[in-house]
Design an enzyme around this catalytic site. Structure first.
Site, PDB file in Angstrom:
ATOM      1  CG  ASN A   9      -1.734   1.216   1.390  1.00  0.00           C
ATOM      2  OD1 ASN A   9      -1.845   2.003   0.453  1.00  0.00           O
ATOM      3  ND2 ASN A   9      -2.324   1.403   2.565  1.00  0.00           N
ATOM      4  CE  LYS A  11      -0.088   3.352   4.589  1.00  0.00           C
ATOM      5  NZ  LYS A  11      -0.128   3.472   6.036  1.00  0.00           N
ATOM      6  CG  HIS A  84      -5.884   1.954   5.067  1.00  0.00           C
ATOM      7  ND1 HIS A  84      -5.466   2.977   5.885  1.00  0.00           N
ATOM      8  CD2 HIS A  84      -4.863   1.076   5.009  1.00  0.00           C
ATOM      9  CE1 HIS A  84      -4.229   2.726   6.291  1.00  0.00           C
ATOM     10  NE2 HIS A  84      -3.844   1.577   5.774  1.00  0.00           N
ATOM     11  CD  GLU A  86      -2.874   5.665   6.520  1.00  0.00           C
ATOM     12  OE1 GLU A  86      -2.839   5.637   5.289  1.00  0.00           O
ATOM     13  OE2 GLU A  86      -1.969   5.202   7.251  1.00  0.00           O
ATOM     14  CD  GLU A 153      -3.860  -2.508   7.302  1.00  0.00           C
ATOM     15  OE1 GLU A 153      -2.779  -2.912   6.873  1.00  0.00           O
ATOM     16  OE2 GLU A 153      -4.277  -1.368   7.112  1.00  0.00           O
ATOM     17  N   GLY A 159       2.191   2.577  10.730  1.00  0.00           N
ATOM     18  CA  GLY A 159       3.106   3.704  10.580  1.00  0.00           C
ATOM     19  C   GLY A 159       3.784   4.132  11.867  1.00  0.00           C
ATOM     20  CB  SER A 199       4.948  -1.399  12.190  1.00  0.00           C
ATOM     21  OG  SER A 199       4.546  -0.054  12.406  1.00  0.00           O
TER      22      SER A 199
HETATM   23  P1  PGA Z   1       2.715   0.576   7.650  1.00  0.00           P
HETATM   24  O1  PGA Z   1       1.250   0.703   7.013  1.00  0.00           O
HETATM   25  O2  PGA Z   1       3.306  -0.719   7.098  1.00  0.00           O
HETATM   26  O3  PGA Z   1       3.444   1.779   7.180  1.00  0.00           O
HETATM   27  O4  PGA Z   1       2.545   0.503   9.120  1.00  0.00           O
HETATM   28  C1  PGA Z   1       0.420  -0.415   6.879  1.00  0.00           C
HETATM   29  C2  PGA Z   1      -0.883  -0.020   6.256  1.00  0.00           C
HETATM   30  O5  PGA Z   1      -1.339   1.115   6.441  1.00  0.00           O
HETATM   31  O6  PGA Z   1      -1.500  -0.822   5.558  1.00  0.00           O
END
Ligand code: PGA
Length: 237
Positions: A9, A11, A84, A86, A153, A159, A199
């Site tokens: 992903n 983003k 997601h 976000e 998730e 993140g 992460s």
């Molecule tokens: P990250 O994001 O690996 O940067 O923690 C995972 C995600 O948002 O799917």
């Protein structure tokens, strides 16, 4: 589940098409979800499988700034991330929108990657997951459930560098599979993939992916660093 699935992903990154093409070529064997603007160009490359990060829930109409599932399908997209965190927490997506988007992806014969997860790991985290699952899957045809990829998730792990422990991930994944078994039966629950996201890095990927109910990883930050992402892909296969 024998075959692990690794999803990138990206983003809102990278900044240029050239970088996007270079990254895509290096992401062999993974599903890559780039920003919409790169999808057409990347659809001409074959190293990875094309996904998207979101879509609108209607197939056409006056929705300024939106992209339909049908448009994505027509460009060769196979997977679409839905729900997601976000989008839920920054863009204000509701459970009802997520439910409609999930149906739009299924209606257009692509695979939704449905993300669920609690904001803080408290004792009641399972209730948060049940609530998100039930609302996202409301009135989704029983026969379509096995065509959905589920992604656990936990928001606190995304993140932040605070990855879930393999045990925490396994517990949550097992719980999701149990819920799916209770509602849709064992065959469906055993057939679906449940990804872990939050992460994931090369040094923690193998331990997470060895858990019996962790069928793959959804990778954000590390998917934009070629060496890290290759390390994660290696851990999976
Ligand atoms: P990250 O994001 O690996 O940067 O923690 C995972 C995600 O948002 O799917």
């Amino acid at each position: 589940m024998d075959k692990k699935i690794i999803v990138a992903n990206w983003k809102m990154r990278p900044d240029t098409l050239q970088e996007a093409e270079d990254l895509f070529r290096l992401s062999r064997g993974a599903i890559v979800c780039p920003p919409f603007v790169y999808i057409e160009a990347l659809s001409k490359l074959t190293e990875a499988v094309l996904g998207a990060q979101d879509c609108h829930f209607e197939d056409e109409g006056a929705f300024t700034g939106e992209v339909s599932a049908k448009m994505l399908k027509n460009l060769g997209v196979k997977y679409v991330i839905i729900g997601h965190s976000e989008r839920r927490w920054i863009m204000g997506e509701t459970d009802e929108m997520i439910n409609k988007k999930l149906k739009a992806v299924l209606r257009n014969e692509m695979t939704p990657i449905l993300a669920v997860g609690e904001r803080a790991r408290r004792d009641d985290y399972r209730e948060v997951i049940i609530d998100q699952l039930e609302k996202a899957l409301e009135r989704v045809d029983q026969k379509d459930i096995k065509n959905i990829i589920f992604a656990y998730e936990p928001v606190w792990a995304i993140g932040t560098g605070h990855v879930a422990t393999p045990r925490q991930a396994q517990d949550a994944h097992h719980f999701i599979r149990q819920r799916l078994t209770a509602t849709y039966g064992l065959d469906v629950a055993q057939a679906v993939h449940i990804q872990y996201g939050g992460s994931v890095k090369p040094d923690n990927a193998a331990a997470l992916l060895h858990q019996p109910d962790v069928d793959g990883a959804l990778v954000g930050g590390a998917s934009l660093q070629p060496e890290s992402f290759l390390g994660i892909i290696k851990a999976a296969f």
